[in-house]
Structures are given as C-alpha cells and as structure tokens.
Design a protein around this motif. Structure first.
Motif, PDB file in Angstrom:
ATOM      1  N   SER A   1      24.907  33.215  28.772  1.00 43.47           N
ATOM      2  CA  SER A   1      26.148  32.535  28.393  1.00 43.47           C
ATOM      3  C   SER A   1      27.303  33.490  28.125  1.00 43.47           C
ATOM      4  N   TYR A   2      26.999  34.772  27.912  1.00 44.72           N
ATOM      5  CA  TYR A   2      28.044  35.744  27.582  1.00 44.72           C
ATOM      6  C   TYR A   2      28.122  36.831  28.643  1.00 44.72           C
ATOM      7  N   PHE A   3      29.339  37.333  28.843  1.00 40.37           N
ATOM      8  CA  PHE A   3      29.552  38.320  29.888  1.00 40.37           C
ATOM      9  C   PHE A   3      30.686  39.266  29.518  1.00 40.37           C
ATOM     10  N   SER A   4      30.787  40.334  30.286  1.00 37.40           N
ATOM     11  CA  SER A   4      31.920  41.257  30.158  1.00 37.40           C
ATOM     12  C   SER A   4      32.643  41.274  31.502  1.00 37.40           C
ATOM     13  N   ILE A   5      33.922  41.613  31.446  1.00 34.25           N
ATOM     14  CA  ILE A   5      34.716  41.762  32.660  1.00 34.25           C
ATOM     15  C   ILE A   5      35.391  43.125  32.601  1.00 34.25           C
ATOM     16  N   LYS A   6      35.275  43.881  33.693  1.00 37.52           N
ATOM     17  CA  LYS A   6      35.840  45.227  33.747  1.00 37.52           C
ATOM     18  C   LYS A   6      36.722  45.340  34.972  1.00 37.52           C
ATOM     19  N   GLY A   7      37.857  46.009  34.817  1.00 39.74           N
ATOM     20  CA  GLY A   7      38.774  46.210  35.934  1.00 39.74           C
ATOM     21  C   GLY A   7      39.074  47.679  36.140  1.00 39.74           C
ATOM     22  N   ASP A   8      38.979  48.127  37.389  1.00 38.72           N
ATOM     23  CA  ASP A   8      39.256  49.516  37.767  1.00 38.72           C
ATOM     24  C   ASP A   8      40.238  49.546  38.921  1.00 38.72           C
ATOM     25  N   THR A   9      41.158  50.504  38.868  1.00 45.06           N
ATOM     26  CA  THR A   9      42.057  50.724  40.004  1.00 45.06           C
ATOM     27  C   THR A   9      41.680  51.985  40.768  1.00 45.06           C
ATOM     28  N   SER A  10      40.850  52.826  40.142  1.00 48.57           N
ATOM     29  CA  SER A  10      40.455  54.091  40.753  1.00 48.57           C
ATOM     30  C   SER A  10      39.135  54.550  40.150  1.00 48.57           C
ATOM     31  N   ALA A  11      38.351  55.244  40.943  1.00 49.74           N
ATOM     32  CA  ALA A  11      37.093  55.800  40.434  1.00 49.74           C
ATOM     33  C   ALA A  11      37.347  57.003  39.530  1.00 49.74           C
ATOM     34  N   PHE A  12      38.578  57.504  39.525  1.00 45.41           N
ATOM     35  CA  PHE A  12      38.903  58.727  38.776  1.00 45.41           C
ATOM     36  C   PHE A  12      39.562  58.470  37.420  1.00 45.41           C
ATOM     37  N   THR A  13      39.888  57.214  37.125  1.00 43.99           N
ATOM     38  CA  THR A  13      40.488  56.883  35.830  1.00 43.99           C
ATOM     39  C   THR A  13      39.640  55.826  35.134  1.00 43.99           C
ATOM     40  N   PRO A  14      39.659  55.799  33.798  1.00 37.79           N
ATOM     41  CA  PRO A  14      38.853  54.801  33.086  1.00 37.79           C
ATOM     42  C   PRO A  14      39.371  53.379  33.321  1.00 37.79           C
TER      43      PRO A  14
END
Length: 128
Positions: free
Chosen positions: A72-85
């Motif tokens: 029922s619970y999740f996280s969402i992550k967004g990246d624009t580059s593999a080199f920045t957090p």
C-alpha cells in the motif's frame, strides 16, 4: 440456512478482497531536462515502475496496490542525470492522491509531495 449464510459470507469476502485502491499522482517537473521517475513499493524492491516526464512538463498517472505486489505504500524518485542526486519522496499511500513536484537544485533534484483531496471526497463534501 447456515450453508447459505456461509456461502454469502465467503462470496462477499472474495469481492471485498479484490478491491484495489489507486492513488492519483500529478507530477510537476520543474527541471529543464527530462525526468526519469522510479516508483518502488515499500518493503518490496522488485515492485518497481518506471516512466519519463519531459522537461518543464506535467504528467498524471495512477499507482495501485496491484502494481506494488499488494503493498500500500511506495516511494517516488526523480533523476535528471546519473551524475547528480535525485529527489525522493517516501511513504506515499495508494489510498491518497498527491501533487509531486521535482525541483531543480544546485546539487541535483529535490522532491516535494503534497496530498491533494480526492475528487470523490470533494464531491461528497460539496453536497453536504
């Protein structure tokens, strides 16, 4: 009579157990690059969904417990580059709707999740 009651009880529990809730996610990408999004169930790293949101763009989609292997619970992550957090928002629920904004920071991307009122909740509160 007892058999009929047990049969009705078993049938209704099957119907209720198959109900799947979905949370609507409105994503706002304030980066000037495309954003790779990863949705992962809490407690099940195999339940992962990925998609991309264009630069300076908005997108909407639903997350269901079925997509999360019953979680029922999740996280969402967004990246624009593999080199920045990348930015990550944790402990979101499929029972709630969210506006998730990914901001462009000096060191990478940050995530802000705001719960928004579900459409059917709003309609029922307006009729009161």
């Amino acid at each position: 009579m007892l058999k009929k009651t047990l049969l009705i009880s078993a049938f209704s529990s099957l119907i209720l157990s198959s109900v799947s809730y979905a949370g609507k996610i409105d994503v706002v990408n304030e980066n000037h690059k495309a954003l790779d999004i990863k949705i992962e169930a809490e407690g099940d790293s195999k339940a992962v969904s990925k998609q991309q949101v264009s630069a300076d763009h908005k997108s909407s989609f639903e997350v269901t417990s079925a997509q999360l292997n019953g979680k029922s619970y999740f996280s969402i992550k967004g990246d624009t580059s593999a080199f920045t957090p990348g930015g990550k928002c944790d402990h979101l629920s499929v029972d709630k709707d969210y506006k998730v904004t990914f901001l462009n920071d000096k060191m990478g991307t940050s995530c802000i999740a705001e719960e928004i009122e579900k459409k059917e909740d709003k309609a029922s509160s307006d009729s009161k």
